[in-house]
Design a protein around this motif. Sequence first.
Motif, PDB file in Angstrom:
ATOM      1  N   ALA A 164       0.797  -1.223   0.000  1.00 41.99           N
ATOM      2  CA  ALA A 164       0.000   0.000   0.000  1.00 41.99           C
ATOM      3  C   ALA A 164       0.829   1.272   0.000  1.00 41.99           C
ATOM      4  O   ALA A 164       0.292   2.353  -0.222  1.00 41.99           O
ATOM      5  N   ASP A 165       2.139   1.175   0.236  1.00 45.79           N
ATOM      6  CA  ASP A 165       2.988   2.346   0.421  1.00 45.79           C
ATOM      7  C   ASP A 165       4.233   2.200  -0.449  1.00 45.79           C
ATOM      8  O   ASP A 165       4.863   1.140  -0.473  1.00 45.79           O
ATOM      9  N   GLN A 166       4.611   3.273  -1.143  1.00 43.53           N
ATOM     10  CA  GLN A 166       5.729   3.189  -2.077  1.00 43.53           C
ATOM     11  C   GLN A 166       7.051   2.886  -1.379  1.00 43.53           C
ATOM     12  O   GLN A 166       7.836   2.052  -1.855  1.00 43.53           O
ATOM     13  N   CYS A 216       3.312  -7.721  -6.031  1.00 46.34           N
ATOM     14  CA  CYS A 216       2.564  -6.708  -5.292  1.00 46.34           C
ATOM     15  C   CYS A 216       3.496  -5.641  -4.711  1.00 46.34           C
ATOM     16  O   CYS A 216       3.173  -4.452  -4.738  1.00 46.34           O
ATOM     17  N   THR A 217       4.656  -6.046  -4.175  1.00 49.26           N
ATOM     18  CA  THR A 217       5.591  -5.053  -3.664  1.00 49.26           C
ATOM     19  C   THR A 217       6.198  -4.252  -4.808  1.00 49.26           C
ATOM     20  O   THR A 217       6.407  -3.048  -4.689  1.00 49.26           O
ATOM     21  N   CYS A 218       6.472  -4.907  -5.921  1.00 51.86           N
ATOM     22  CA  CYS A 218       6.984  -4.198  -7.098  1.00 51.86           C
ATOM     23  C   CYS A 218       5.986  -3.150  -7.564  1.00 51.86           C
ATOM     24  O   CYS A 218       6.336  -2.002  -7.824  1.00 51.86           O
ATOM     25  N   ALA A 219       4.713  -3.543  -7.660  1.00 52.86           N
ATOM     26  CA  ALA A 219       3.681  -2.626  -8.145  1.00 52.86           C
ATOM     27  C   ALA A 219       3.514  -1.435  -7.205  1.00 52.86           C
ATOM     28  O   ALA A 219       3.306  -0.302  -7.654  1.00 52.86           O
ATOM     29  N   ALA A 220       3.613  -1.685  -5.895  1.00 57.05           N
ATOM     30  CA  ALA A 220       3.516  -0.586  -4.937  1.00 57.05           C
ATOM     31  C   ALA A 220       4.676   0.382  -5.101  1.00 57.05           C
ATOM     32  O   ALA A 220       4.511   1.596  -5.001  1.00 57.05           O
ATOM     33  N   CYS A 221       5.872  -0.151  -5.368  1.00 59.82           N
ATOM     34  CA  CYS A 221       7.052   0.694  -5.558  1.00 59.82           C
ATOM     35  C   CYS A 221       6.926   1.543  -6.820  1.00 59.82           C
ATOM     36  O   CYS A 221       7.190   2.739  -6.810  1.00 59.82           O
ATOM     37  N   VAL A 222       6.500   0.906  -7.899  1.00 56.67           N
ATOM     38  CA  VAL A 222       6.448   1.579  -9.194  1.00 56.67           C
ATOM     39  C   VAL A 222       5.165   2.400  -9.350  1.00 56.67           C
ATOM     40  O   VAL A 222       5.044   3.197 -10.265  1.00 56.67           O
ATOM     41  N   LYS A 223       4.209   2.213  -8.442  1.00 59.48           N
ATOM     42  CA  LYS A 223       2.898   2.868  -8.523  1.00 59.48           C
ATOM     43  C   LYS A 223       2.191   2.444  -9.797  1.00 59.48           C
ATOM     44  O   LYS A 223       1.778   3.273 -10.620  1.00 59.48           O
ATOM     45  N   THR A 224       2.068   1.134  -9.949  1.00 62.44           N
ATOM     46  CA  THR A 224       1.478   0.579 -11.156  1.00 62.44           C
ATOM     47  C   THR A 224       0.615  -0.608 -10.755  1.00 62.44           C
ATOM     48  O   THR A 224       0.115  -0.663  -9.633  1.00 62.44           O
TER      49      THR A 224
END
Length: 474
Positions: free
Chosen positions: A387-389, A405-413
């Motif tokens: 939930a958090d970048q 899921c952690t990748c997507a949260a980091c990239v905001k994608t």
Amino acid sequence: MSNELNESAFDRFAMQVARGWSRRNMLRLLGGGVVGGLVLGLAGCGSDKTGPNDGDGGDGGDGGDGGDPGDGDDPYPTFECADPATDVVTAASLAAARTAIETQAPVKWNGILRLDVKLSPGGCVRYERLTTGTPGVDFAVETLYSNNTTLDTWQRQNGVTTSQTYRTGEGSRLKQEFATVAGGTKVVTTEEPYYLTDRPTRRTTRTPLGADTVRVVVEEETDGGFVTVAQYDEPAIRGSGFGDGEAATAQAPYRRAGVVTPRPALSMRADTCTDAQRQMIADLMADAVIQGTDCLNKLGQQALSDRMLHDFVRRNRIYNCVSGTDYIAAVDTGAGPDTLDLYINISQLPNGQAWEQMSTFFHELLHLSAGGHDKEIEARSKRLPHADQIYGCEMACFQPNASKCTCAACVKTNVCDRRCAGFKDCTAPTEVGAMCEVNATTRTWYESSVECEAGCIGGSCKKHSLDCDQCTSN
């Protein structure tokens, strides 16, 4: 030369210094005006190799007017970049660069003090600092170069520091302004997303309310201008510990932050670590920066990577070694633009695995470059890495079994983004929660949109999801 510099002219001048404009173009830009005396000492300043002036007769020192004999004819030395593909920053070269920045005397070149330090072994990546050395003139330009191209630049004039990154990749372009106010340092961060995303430009202002509290105002740009979407107060320093990563549950929530108290005045702070402890911390941070920035680059977050590397090398450091705290490390984000004020629980740090130690430092350093957490999400979410970048980037870049899921949260994608293709499948739903928004100061985080719709009275629910409707093969 007058000590009163025209701010607008200075800003334009400083940016052209960082970009390597020729002395003639800088003089034309400024019209030889209020900062002309300063500019005359910066012939060819920047990343380009220089040779003789072009002899147009319009700038003194090249025979045109005789006003500043010899000030534009000296060669301006730069590092040659033989092979940028192989000449990359290493932990050893980064440590050597920090030593050079702390101990190496600047060279006086035509009236300007210049410090030029290789960050990579061959100098393809380098750091440069320019100052006047003139009493009463508050001036500095600090630049991070790669292959003679400006990546990130900081400039200071009369107590105001501004910074800007130039590469966006598929992430965001970052701009920051620091100003001294009562109680500490006010920081305004503007994040301009990659142009192919549908995210709005976001502006976050952190204003100290005293020694220990910061007011955070988050705005998003609309057709009518910026609109406040969140406002809350939080401690100036928050610490984090070794977390359970994606296995976090309601019973063992991920990295609940501890507040660092008491917080002494910045002028009173001093290192409390031994030489051996300082060396261990410095080595871990260098490893964290190398692995973290390499990861961010691969994830298309070049601006964030550039900002972190430059932040790490340019800031003076205060190491506070403590024990008996509920955090492993903490960073004071209000210490100012030139200081890295780090708190370390030295009795607990060695207990973590190598990746946990590095990821904890990466997490704290990322706060300086990417800002803070949403207070409401951090307080209530059971899945912070989704939930958090900052939490997402930490896990994506360091946890051995990091997920999409952690990748997507980091990239905001979303989890179908090609940049996340090499990560493990998510072990939890791709919906990560929903925010009930009544107004900017009344917001509540729920773990699902169903819970939000049931409990959100007088507001609307904004669903947070990493899912994608049309998932193509990656």
